[in-house]
Design a protein around this motif. Structure first.
Motif, short mmCIF file in Angstrom:
data_model
loop_
_atom_site.label_atom_id
_atom_site.label_comp_id
_atom_site.label_asym_id
_atom_site.label_seq_id
_atom_site.Cartn_x
_atom_site.Cartn_y
_atom_site.Cartn_z
N GLU A 132 3.52 -24.50 -35.66
CA GLU A 132 2.93 -23.16 -35.69
C GLU A 132 4.00 -22.09 -35.55
OE1 GLU A 132 -0.67 -20.66 -33.46
OE2 GLU A 132 0.01 -22.60 -32.68
N ASP A 133 4.97 -22.32 -34.67
CA ASP A 133 6.07 -21.37 -34.50
C ASP A 133 6.93 -21.29 -35.75
OD1 ASP A 133 5.28 -20.96 -31.82
OD2 ASP A 133 6.45 -22.70 -31.17
N ALA A 134 7.14 -22.43 -36.41
CA ALA A 134 7.94 -22.44 -37.64
C ALA A 134 7.27 -21.63 -38.74
CB ALA A 134 8.16 -23.88 -38.10
N VAL A 135 5.93 -21.74 -38.83
CA VAL A 135 5.20 -20.98 -39.85
C VAL A 135 5.33 -19.48 -39.58
CG1 VAL A 135 2.91 -20.51 -40.78
CG2 VAL A 135 3.60 -22.86 -40.34
N GLU A 136 5.32 -19.07 -38.31
CA GLU A 136 5.51 -17.66 -37.97
C GLU A 136 6.89 -17.18 -38.42
OE1 GLU A 136 3.37 -15.53 -36.74
OE2 GLU A 136 1.74 -17.00 -36.54
N LEU A 137 7.88 -18.02 -38.28
CA LEU A 137 9.23 -17.65 -38.71
C LEU A 137 9.32 -17.54 -40.24
CD1 LEU A 137 11.35 -19.86 -36.28
CD2 LEU A 137 11.02 -17.37 -36.18
N VAL A 138 8.58 -18.41 -40.94
CA VAL A 138 8.54 -18.31 -42.40
C VAL A 138 7.95 -16.97 -42.81
CG1 VAL A 138 7.54 -19.27 -44.51
CG2 VAL A 138 8.39 -20.81 -42.74
N ALA A 139 6.87 -16.56 -42.12
CA ALA A 139 6.25 -15.27 -42.42
C ALA A 139 7.19 -14.11 -42.13
CB ALA A 139 4.96 -15.12 -41.62
N ALA A 140 8.10 -14.31 -41.18
CA ALA A 140 9.07 -13.27 -40.84
C ALA A 140 10.28 -13.28 -41.77
CB ALA A 140 9.53 -13.43 -39.39
N GLY A 141 10.33 -14.20 -42.72
CA GLY A 141 11.42 -14.26 -43.69
C GLY A 141 12.64 -14.99 -43.19
N ILE A 142 12.49 -15.81 -42.15
CA ILE A 142 13.65 -16.52 -41.57
C ILE A 142 14.02 -17.74 -42.38
CG2 ILE A 142 14.51 -17.67 -39.50
CD1 ILE A 142 14.06 -14.65 -39.24
N GLY A 143 13.06 -18.42 -43.01
CA GLY A 143 13.33 -19.64 -43.76
C GLY A 143 12.04 -20.22 -44.30
N VAL A 144 12.05 -21.52 -44.60
CA VAL A 144 10.86 -22.22 -45.09
C VAL A 144 10.69 -23.46 -44.21
CG1 VAL A 144 11.21 -21.39 -47.45
CG2 VAL A 144 12.12 -23.63 -46.78
N VAL A 145 9.51 -24.10 -44.31
CA VAL A 145 9.27 -25.30 -43.53
C VAL A 145 8.52 -26.32 -44.38
CG1 VAL A 145 7.09 -24.42 -42.53
CG2 VAL A 145 8.37 -26.23 -41.35
#
Length: 275
Positions: A131-144
């Motif tokens: 769930e935290d990784a998906v939030e980072l994807v939405a923030a433009g940090i990377g993909v999962v």
């Protein structure tokens, strides 16, 4: 084996992404006297929950942790990459690991995929959960890269996902402590394996007393031919249809369209001897 009377209810654990509603519905139809309680747990906690006896069985992701648990593989999930909707990957139907070479690929600590080598560029830190990784994807940090069920679970309007053709796959299984294979566990195993309610290994069949009662009622039901208003039997071919002398015999005795024998006809007697 412990009888079902030892547990008034059946407790079913499940990890994120697994949807047990189909099997729960069948259980409620077949076992209305035994309520099923759902126990949502994280992928890292599910095995401890089973070992402590806080759940009778659970949906887990393989491989199973330890040899004291029995497991039945159920299905294999598609693996996808979660990306922003404006990412270049969103323009195609599927990608390979090489297509993610320039991306930062996040690797959450609860990742259920067994990677030999993670594609893309590694992040500086691993997110604690998917769930935290998906939030980072939405923030433009990377993909999962995750099983498709987890991508659906954590879906956001600004994100999408595409199939990764050469990524490891996640397999979902039903697991339970081997030493506590109760009758209720056997019943649930039958449901997930697709056995019918009348299976010889199922225990939710029609009770013998009720079945005997149904057979007795069927035997005592009156037949139409025995009742006063029932239809009579049809005559067999070649025989008369009753006392009225219908059928072929009546046809042989008919002359000139009459329904009786020949008018004034003499009775047959013994043949006279010739003189």
């Amino acid at each position: 084996m412990t009888g079902s009377e030892a547990s008034p209810s059946f407790r079913l654990a499940y990890v994120p992404g697994v949807t047990p509603s189909k099997w729960v519905r069948i259980w409620n139809e077949r076992m209305p006297g035994v309520p099923l309680a759902l126990v949502p747990v994280s992928a890292g906690e599910v095995y401890d929950v089973l070992r402590r006896g806080d759940a009778d069985a659970g949906f887990v992701r393989l491989p199973v942790d330890g040899t004291d648990l029995s497991a039945i593989p159920l299905y294999t999930e598609t693996t996808v990459v979660v990306v922003p909707k404006d990412h270049i990957v969103a323009a195609v139907e599927q990608v390979s690991g090489e297509d993610l070479a320039d991306d930062i690929v996040l690797h959450p600590l609860d990742d259920p995929l067994d990677w030999e080598r993670l594609p893309g560029r590694p992040a500086l830190e691993r997110p604690a959960a998917t769930e935290d990784a998906v939030e980072l994807v939405a923030a433009g940090i990377g993909v999962v890269v995750v099983p498709q069920s987890l991508a659906r679970l954590h879906h956001r309007k600004d994100l999408t996902y595409r199939t990764v053709t050469d990524a490891p796959e996640s397999r979902v299984a039903l697991a339970w402590p081997e030493e506590r294979t109760t009758d209720l566990v056997e019943d649930f195993i039958g449901i997930v394996r697709g056995r019918t309610a009348n299976s010889t290994r199922g225990r939710s069949q029609t009770p013998p007393a009720a079945a005997q009662k149904d057979r007795g009622a069927a035997k005592s039901a009156p037949r139409k031919s025995d009742s006063g208003g029932g239809a009579r039997r049809k005559p067999a071919p070649g025989k008369t249809g009753g006392k009225g002398g219908g059928g072929r015999a009546a046809a042989k005795n008919t002359r000139g369209g009459g329904t009786g024998g020949p008018k004034g006809g003499a009775k047959r007697g013994k043949p006279r001897r010739s003189s």
